[in-house]
Design an enzyme around this catalytic site. Structure first.
Site, PDB file in Angstrom:
ATOM      1  N   SER A  49       0.819  -1.216   0.000  1.00 23.82           N
ATOM      2  CA  SER A  49       0.000   0.000   0.000  1.00 23.82           C
ATOM      3  C   SER A  49       0.852   1.264   0.000  1.00 23.82           C
ATOM      4  CB  SER A  49      -0.906   0.002   1.236  1.00 23.82           C
ATOM      5  OG  SER A  49      -0.122  -0.211   2.405  1.00 23.82           O
ATOM      6  N   THR A 165      -1.601   3.866   4.409  1.00 20.97           N
ATOM      7  CA  THR A 165      -0.524   4.859   4.422  1.00 20.97           C
ATOM      8  C   THR A 165       0.555   4.616   5.473  1.00 20.97           C
ATOM      9  OG1 THR A 165      -2.374   6.349   4.110  1.00 20.97           O
ATOM     10  CG2 THR A 165      -0.221   7.359   4.532  1.00 20.97           C
ATOM     11  N   THR A 183       1.609   6.905   0.267  1.00 23.93           N
ATOM     12  CA  THR A 183       0.719   5.764   0.037  1.00 23.93           C
ATOM     13  C   THR A 183       0.391   5.612  -1.446  1.00 23.93           C
ATOM     14  OG1 THR A 183      -1.416   4.792   0.710  1.00 23.93           O
ATOM     15  CG2 THR A 183      -1.426   7.126   0.239  1.00 23.93           C
ATOM     16  N   ARG A 193      -9.050   8.858  -8.109  1.00 21.42           N
ATOM     17  CA  ARG A 193      -9.385   9.080  -6.698  1.00 21.42           C
ATOM     18  C   ARG A 193      -8.124   9.479  -5.907  1.00 21.42           C
ATOM     19  NH1 ARG A 193      -7.550   7.053  -1.538  1.00 21.42           N
ATOM     20  NH2 ARG A 193      -9.268   7.177  -0.075  1.00 21.42           N
ATOM     21  N   THR A 216      -4.195   7.742   8.969  1.00 20.84           N
ATOM     22  CA  THR A 216      -4.218   6.605   8.058  1.00 20.84           C
ATOM     23  C   THR A 216      -5.632   6.037   8.090  1.00 20.84           C
ATOM     24  OG1 THR A 216      -3.228   4.451   7.558  1.00 20.84           O
ATOM     25  CG2 THR A 216      -3.365   5.034   9.869  1.00 20.84           C
ATOM     26  N   GLY A 217      -5.988   5.329   7.038  1.00 23.43           N
ATOM     27  CA  GLY A 217      -7.341   4.780   6.997  1.00 23.43           C
ATOM     28  C   GLY A 217      -8.112   5.365   5.825  1.00 23.43           C
TER      29      GLY A 217
HETATM   30  N1  GLY Z   1      -5.388   7.061   3.810  1.00 25.61           N
HETATM   31  C1  GLY Z   1      -5.023   6.825   2.481  1.00 25.61           C
HETATM   32  C2  GLY Z   1      -6.088   6.990   1.503  1.00 25.61           C
HETATM   33  O1  GLY Z   1      -7.262   7.029   1.827  1.00 25.61           O
HETATM   34  O2  GLY Z   1      -5.777   7.079   0.329  1.00 25.61           O
END
Ligand code: GLY
Length: 309
Positions: A49, A165, A183, A193, A216-217
């Site tokens: 990721s 991330t 990320t 996106r 993160t998330g």
């Molecule tokens: N937290 C990384 C993302 O949503 O792309």
């Protein structure tokens, strides 16, 4: 003189903190150390990721997002949707240092990186391509056909293969803070996106006068609450890093209630100018983070904050 501290998201953040701590101990600036740490994760193909070898979007493109921020000067830089360059965090730093801008995206970010001497690379690994095929059997059924009929990606699910991330926050010997977020975004995301990670104030915010914070998330939910700037402002107002992170998780919960949805997996990390650490996550995020200081590194589980009933 401050005692150096470095923290990073997820167990793979240990690679970052183990890389950054000796640099901080040798007197390097926080921003140099955290970016070196983030790059060690970007270069690890086992981390699916972040950086090289991470999972592509729905149509197989691997796009990277990153931002960096220096707490001494509030200088910051970011890239989003960057393709074919391995170390997005290094390009984000170059945006900060060499341009009057904060964020470059897509082809513009790539051309800037090439002009700056970054190498053009094919960052896909066999493992990542295999996983993309396995998760998207439609592609196998219609190899020559249109590829826009994928099932919607469940952005609320973060599983073992999509651990998101790496955010790295550091305090150097001179008491300065630095941070980086990098990320490939949510696995199998819609083309185009962009999540929170390259957005200063969402995925990252750093101010020597208040603290450093990162997230993160599920980026959509982190952007919605302005997560990292929110946490830094909480610390500026006197909250501890732990309280700031818990308040951010509560904000995600409250925003979900207002929208009539279950809170998404989001996690928050914060570091004060004195070297105090905080971490919190929404329910069932199973968020763990690495902390390196003195002569040791620990991977700890963050407190989870459920919606108020
Ligand atoms: N937290 C990384 C993302 O949503 O792309």
């Amino acid at each position: 003189m401050a005692d150096p501290v470095v923290i990073a998201t997820w167990p793979f953040g240990k690679t970052a903190t183990d890389t950054a701590l000796p640099l901080l101990a040798a007197g390097k600036p926080a921003l140099d150390a955290v970016i070196a740490g983030a790059q060690a994760v970007e270069n690890d193909p086992a981390v699916r990721s972040v950086g090289f070898g991470s999972l592509p979007d729905r149509i197989g493109q691997l796009t990277l997002d990153s931002c960096v921020m220096d707490g001494k000067t509030l200088s910051c830089g970011a890239v989003a949707g960057l393709q074919h360059i391995r170390n997005a965090s290094a390009v984000a730093r170059r945006v900060m240092e060499k341009t009057p801008h904060v964020l470059l995206v897509g082809e513009g970010a790539k051309w800037f990186a090439l002009q700056e001497g970054f190498k053009l690379e094919m960052p896909h690994t066999v493992e990542a391509i295999r996983e993309w095929f396995e998760k998207h059997p439609e592609v196998k059924k219609k190899p020559g056909g249109r590829q826009d009929n994928f099932d919607p990606v469940d952005i609320n699910v973060i599983d073992e293969s999509n651990h998101d991330t790496v955010t790295v926050l550091g305090l150097d010997k001179n008491g300065h803070l630095g941070g980086v977020c990098t990320t490939s975004g949510l696995a199998f995301k819609m083309p185009g996106r962009v999540g929170d990670s390259p957005i200063i104030g969402a995925g990252l915010y750093v101010d020597d006068l208040a603290g450093a914070a990162g997230a993160t998330g599920v980026g959509e939910e982190i952007i919605r609450i302005g997560g990292s700037l929110f946490m830094v402002e909480q610390m500026r107002a006197g909250k501890t890093p732990q309280q700031a992170c818990e308040l951010a998780a509560k904000r995600v919960n409250a925003a979900a209630v207002r929208r009539g949805v279950h809170p998404a997996a989001c996690a928050f990390l914060a570091l004060s100018p004195k070297g105090e650490v905080g971490a919190a996550a929404t329910e069932r995020t199973n968020f763990q983070y690495a902390v390196s200081k003195g002569d040791k590194t620990e991977v700890l589980k963050a407190k989870e904050i459920g919606p108020e009933v």
